[in-house]
Write an enzyme that holds these catalytic residues in place. Structure first.
Site, PDB file in Angstrom:
ATOM      1  CB  CYS A 166      37.826  18.860  24.212  1.00  0.00           C
ATOM      2  SG  CYS A 166      40.080  18.562  25.124  1.00  0.00           S
ATOM      3  CD  GLU A 201      31.819  10.723  27.873  1.00  0.00           C
ATOM      4  OE1 GLU A 201      32.618  11.349  27.846  1.00  0.00           O
ATOM      5  OE2 GLU A 201      31.401  10.504  26.753  1.00  0.00           O
ATOM      6  CB  SER A 217      35.097  12.424  25.892  1.00  0.00           C
ATOM      7  OG  SER A 217      33.886  12.962  26.496  1.00  0.00           O
ATOM      8  CD  GLU A 225      37.056  14.572  27.928  1.00  0.00           C
ATOM      9  OE1 GLU A 225      37.409  15.367  27.563  1.00  0.00           O
ATOM     10  OE2 GLU A 225      38.014  13.800  26.963  1.00  0.00           O
ATOM     11  CD  GLU A 235      33.877  22.243  18.864  1.00  0.00           C
ATOM     12  OE1 GLU A 235      35.022  23.426  18.354  1.00  0.00           O
ATOM     13  OE2 GLU A 235      34.163  21.396  19.737  1.00  0.00           O
ATOM     14  CB  CYS A 271      45.344  24.761  22.059  1.00  0.00           C
ATOM     15  SG  CYS A 271      44.418  23.533  22.516  1.00  0.00           S
ATOM     16  CE  LYS A 285      38.359  24.276  20.099  1.00  0.00           C
ATOM     17  NZ  LYS A 285      37.394  22.950  20.293  1.00  0.00           N
ATOM     18  CD  GLU A 336      26.738  17.620  14.710  1.00  0.00           C
ATOM     19  OE1 GLU A 336      25.951  17.940  13.648  1.00  0.00           O
ATOM     20  OE2 GLU A 336      28.041  17.326  14.967  1.00  0.00           O
TER      21      GLU A 336
END
Ligand SMILES: Cc1cc2nc3c(=O)[nH]c(=O)nc-3n(C[C@H](O)[C@H](O)[C@H](O)COP(=O)(O)O)c2cc1C
Ligand code: SF4
Lengths: 401, 638
Positions: B335, B311, B355, B308, B397, B565, B394, B402
């Site tokens: 994230c 990037e 990102s 990241e 996710e 988190c 999560k 994908e």
């Protein structure tokens, strides 16, 4: 503009010329108006009986960029239809009352919250507002009074009973679910869109032009010491002449029954589903804030009626109409209805019914709004006043001696 | 700090606004009240409940939650006020006059008991078959008020179907007591607005738009509603059974990665105070449960920083030097899967700003089934990967279609802190008493930068430590004492920091293929921001939309949950600001003591770029395995 007189009454159902009230009011100062209202001892006609002058003075004292006058025309209490009569036959009183309230409090915006089922009169009310605008009874610099602007919008409700409760009404106006708010803060402080808002009943506002015209003192000639003026009653049920009547406060139930041709009356439900059920033995009681207060719903039951069925009907109403947010009302009403069904099916214990009455008392003091606080009234009063009929199956006529 | 009462809740639920003098001691600033005969002075507008709490007077509550705006609906907290006809909800009653309050009169006690009895009568099921047994506020209240039988009967049949359509949140409305905490969490704290009361009277229930199932509405899976549900009506979608099955299957190689936040909180499930980090004990417990390998998600957090961060540098280079893709600045972190879905729904036009780096969880999943499988010579088809996360999103996710770049489902199961605690208990282990142990190779111990991902501002701090050193060639310690970049820490909803780049160093080897020097950054000011909780994210996004200061940022860290988190939807219940602060403290404390505190200094990271991702950060291979795409969901794609 004069209209053919169809009704007879001492104040509201008397002669009145459009514009009189506002014209007189605008010659007075705001303080004078508040003083006249205070002097008249006018109390709210929507049910709660809160002194109008107190509410308005708080509204007038509040400092805010905007203030609102809301006319509560939600008229949802079972058995009331007097606000409709005022709106159809005397709209000038209602709207002028709002204009005067706006002047006294310093509000520029008025909203008429109209019960959903009354949609059919919206058009005529709108036409009437248009007429008032033409006459400069609404709009800018009303009747030439520099700086006094006021206009009224009509908002149609969606037919939930709880939206007659003033804070739920405001929630509904704001586009939220019709649920009562926590109070304090009260609407006069934090109301519609967070601004000071005075919510008044149709009939309350209709009294105002007459009080301004004739003075608070004159108003006190009618009614009793603590309940001044007259009251509109929506009379329905077992009688010959059901209708809307204007009588002075302090009238006894017996007098009322006499006037409307009620015979063999066993019980009178005063104040609609949320009111109390009065047995024959108490027909000499007075309708007044100090004895039996009411928003005006009078339902007459004769000896052929089954009191348990009546009670069941009321409880079904509350189980459905509770907004469902607070525990005592949402679940409490369900339990009371279950209790009624137990009696109906003859599967009950007196101990459990006592528990339910006790629960009713909790609902009266712990519910969030007036709906839950008043919904156990009929449960408690009917089981108490008609126990002979309900539990011992004695002839209805013999009840409540 | 967070969003209490500032979101989209109706005015009625917001705290009463009272004009106060500048100081509570000035005239009109405070008021003397009597509570249970005792005189106390409180600032004007204090609620009765707050006043009582400060004076150690206990009042039971149910719909009240410290993080949320006012409801006043359960009526359990009613008290008596002299000269008032009805009892008043203490959570909602602002003190503005010298009133006399009594908190436990016979009338009050009777009312509370009746109300609790009513709630219980409609509460379907039995405590021993409920996952919230022993951690349920209704149950505690029943105990507190000595409920020993069903005074008003008890529902015998379920009235609702359990909605387990969502990968993340399961709703069992038969356990709902209509306290509306979830509604207020969703609309006000998080400003998502998926849940609302529907119907009236006895058919009132909490539902979604047209009562659709949760998977079909714009729920972002943050699970904040779960954390605030007083009963068992809301829970995460629990994969324990399948995980046990995998563990018990000798053919399966079951690998678990653990995120930083669960370690800082799991002790609470074993009765410890918030703020104890249990990293070592947890590793031991996981081995005893039967996981074949225990890895540290912080390793891929370090990897995320490399990807990241690179990037970001490349985006800045493209924008500042080549004037290309200007719309990709500011770069948003990706994230937090709750945040990602929030953006996909509410700000789909900003998808390019996210990102493309996967979250640490997903990077790890891919690496385990590729790099690790290769190194250890295990058939990836036999590997089951589990991620212990503080998070319910999560779970969603890892099920995104994908997320299969390894050729398999990259992460098989997301497991919350709460669910893991349950597995540990089922194994018969008392976590706090276990010996400590470390993480397994080949990923080993990670850097502290990965660890602080758990708290809001952590990703930003980790990224800055690396980017600053790579660009300036100087140690972060020269700029910030002990490498603690404190300006990005803390719990204010939104933080904004500027970092001038005065000098630049040499371009590291891995970036030489892109540019030869850093001069294009010399004299520039790096502008970064941090926001946590989607309500704060919304404020930042609206500011960007309007062209405000955040639109000029280069990099913004967004976390879906309040506190980051550590306050995730999979963390132990209860939660409040104090608990979240203690968890964050535990993480920062543990981090200070670690030998390596910067992602780029992690030797395992160097190893993986040398031996596996050989074309470097953001190179071809990492793009294939470690980066992902997003969906412009808008209002209609759930
Ligand atoms: C459940 C409930 C329903 C009510 N419905 C009405 C109504 O239909 N019309 C009305 O004027 N007031 C109604 N009220 C009373 C209002 O809350 C409020 O007291 C009234 O509008 C104030 O006006 P007043 O002071 O002029 O009576 C209702 C109250 C409750 C609790
Ligand atoms: S008393 Fe009934 S109607 Fe009023 S807030 Fe409570 S549930 Fe709603």
């Amino acid at each position: 503009m004069k209209k053919p007189k169809v009704r007879n009454g001492k104040i509201l159902f008397s002669e009145y010329t459009l514009g009189e009230g506002v014209r007189k009011a605008l010659t007075l100062s705001r303080e004078d108006i508040l003083f006249e209202i205070k002097d008249s001892k006018l109390k709210g006609r929507g049910g709660a009986g809160f002194p109008v002058s107190t509410k308005w003075m708080l509204g007038a004292a509040a400092i805010a960029e905007r203030k609102y006058i809301i006319c509560n025309a939600d008229e949802g209490e079972p058995g009331t239809f007097k606000d409709r009569v005022l709106l159809v036959e005397y709209p000038e009183l209602v709207f002028e009352g709002m204009v005067i309230a706006g002047y006294a409090i310093g509000a520029k915006f008025g909203i008429l919250y109209l019960r959903g089922e009354y949609e059919y009169i919206r058009k005529s009310l709108q036409d009437f507002l248009e007429l008032m605008r033409k006459e400069n009874l609404l709009g800018k610099n009303i009747l030439g009074k520099e700086g006094f602007d006021f206009d009224i919008k009509i908002h149609l409700g969606s037919s939930a009973y709880v939206c007659g409760e003033e804070t739920a009404l405001i929630e509904s106006l704001e586009g939220h679910r019709g649920e009562a708010r926590n109070r304090p803060p009260y609407p006069v402080n934090t109301g519609f869109r967070g601004m000071p808002t005075s919510v008044n009943n149709v009939e309350t506002l209709s009294c105002v032009p007459h009080i301004i015209l004739n003075g608070g003192n004159w108003f006190k000639n009618f009614g009793t010491e603590k309940s001044t003026g007259t009251k509109l009653f929506s009379i329905s049920g077992d009688c010959e002449k059901p209708d809307v009547y204007e009588w002075e406060w302090g009238i006894t139930i017996a007098e009322m029954l006499e006037k409307v041709g009620a015979k063999n009356t066993k019980a009178v439900q005063i104040g609609g589903a949320s009111g109390i059920c009065i047995p024959k033995s108490q027909f000499n009681r007075k309708i007044a804030y100090e004895d039996i207060p009411t928003g005006g719903s009078i339902i007459i039951f004769d000896k052929n009626r089954d009191m348990l069925k009546i009670l069941k009907n009321f409880m079904e109403f509350f189980v459905e109409e509770s907004c469902g947010q607070c525990t005592p009302c949402r679940i409490g009403n369900t339990k009371l209805l279950e209790g009624v069904k137990m009696i109906e099916n003859e599967k009950y214990t007196f101990a459990y019914l006592d528990k339910l009455k006790d629960l009713g008392k909790t609902m009266q003091i712990a519910s969030k709004c007036g709906l839950g606080q008043s919904s156990p009234n009929s449960f408690i009063s009917i089981l108490e006043n008609f126990k002979d009929e309900i539990f011992y199956h004695e002839n209805g006529d013999a009840n409540g001696k | 700090m967070e969003n209490k009462g500032n979101g989209r809740a109706p005015v009625s639920q917001k705290p009463h606004k009272i004009e106060l003098p500048l100081h509570p001691e000035y005239i009109g600033g405070s008021v003397k009240v009597q509570i249970n005969e005792k005189e106390i002075i409180v600032p004007l507008g204090t609620t009765i409940l707050e006043a009582c709490k400060k004076n150690n007077i206990h009042i039971p509550t149910l719909c009240h939650h410290d993080d949320l705006c006012i409801a006043g609906v359960c009526r359990v907290c009613v008290v008596e006020i002299e000269n008032m006809r009805t009892l008043q909800a203490s959570c909602a009653f602002p003190i503005t006059a010298p009133i006399k309050i009594k908190t436990a009169t016979p009338m009050v006690r009777k009312a509370r008991k009746n109300i609790i009895d009513l709630l219980i009568s409609e509460h379907y099921g039995e405590c021993y078959s409920c996952f919230r047994n022993n951690n349920c506020e209704l149950q505690s209240l029943a105990k507190e008020y000595g409920v020993d039988h069903y005074n008003f009967g008890h529902v015998q049949k379920p009235r609702f179907k359990i909605d387990n359509s969502s990968y993340s949140v399961v709703r069992d409305m038969d356990k709902c007591i209509l306290c509306k905490r979830c509604v207020r969490t969703c609309i006000d704290l998080q400003e998502v607005g998926v849940l609302e009361a529907i119907g009236r009277g006895d058919s009132t229930h909490i539902g979604t738009f047209f009562d659709k199932q949760l998977s079909d509405v714009i729920c972002i899976n943050c699970g904040q509603c779960i954390n605030r549900c007083p009963t068992g009506a809301l829970r995460a979608n629990d994969p324990r059974d399948e995980i046990w099955r995998a563990i018990d299957d000798p053919k399966k190689h079951v690998v678990i990665q653990t995120a930083p936040s669960p370690r800082a909180a799991i002790g609470e499930e074993f009765g410890l105070e918030a703020g104890h980090s249990m990293t070592g004990e947890l590793n031991t417990a996981l081995r005893r449960i039967g996981f074949d390998k225990v890895f540290d998600t912080n390793f891929t957090a370090d990897l995320t920083i490399m990807e990241e961060g690179t990037e970001l540098i490349l985006r800045l280079y493209n924008a500042l030097v080549k004037s290309e893709n200007l719309n990709k600045i500011p770069q948003f972190t990706s994230c937090s899967p709750g945040w990602v879905k929030y953006l996909e729904h509410f700000y789909p036009q900003y998808i390019d700003n996210l990102s493309s780096a996967k979250s640490p969880q997903q990077m790890f999943g891919t690496l385990i089934k590729t790099f690790y499988a290769q190194e250890e010579n295990i058939n990836p088809a036999d590997i089951v990967t589990i991620a212990v996360m503080p998070c319910s999103a999560k779970k969603f996710e890892c099920n995104r279609p994908e997320m299969v770049d390894s050729g398999f489902k990259d992460v098989d199961f997301g497991l919350t802190t709460r669910e893991l605690a349950q597995m540990i208990k089922e194994t018969g282990i008392f976590l706090p008493e276990l010996p400590k142990s470390g993480f397994d190779e080949p990923f080993g111990e990670a850097s502290g930068a990965g660890l602080i991902f758990g708290a809001t501002g952590g990703v930003m701090e980790a990224a800055l430590r690396t980017v600053v050193e790579l660009v300036t060639g100087k140690k972060v310690e020269n700029l910030f004492e002990n490498a603690n970049i404190t300006p990005v820490r803390g719990f204010e909803g939104i933080r904004y920091v500027e970092l001038p780049i005065e000098e630049v160093g040499d371009v590291p080897e891995m970036y030489k293929k892109y540019f030869s020097n850093w001069n294009w950054l010399k004299g520039a000011t790096l502008k970064v921001a941090v926001a946590h909780g989607t309500a704060n994210a919304k404020k930042v996004m609206e500011n960007i939309k309007a062209g405000g200061i955040f639109s000029e940022c280069h990099f913004i860290e967004f976390m879906g949950c309040p506190g980051g988190c550590i306050g995730g939807g999979g963390q132990p219940i209860p939660t409040n600001a104090e608990i979240r602060a203690k968890r964050a403290e535990a993480i920062y404390k543990e981090e200070e003591g670690l030998p390596i505190r910067k992602s780029h200094e992690n030797p395992h990271i160097a190893y993986i770029y040398e031996n596996f991702l050989t074309d470097g950060p953001c190179g071809h291979k990492s793009h294939e395995l470690l980066h992902t795409k997003y969906i412009k969901r808008g209002e209609y794609i759930a």
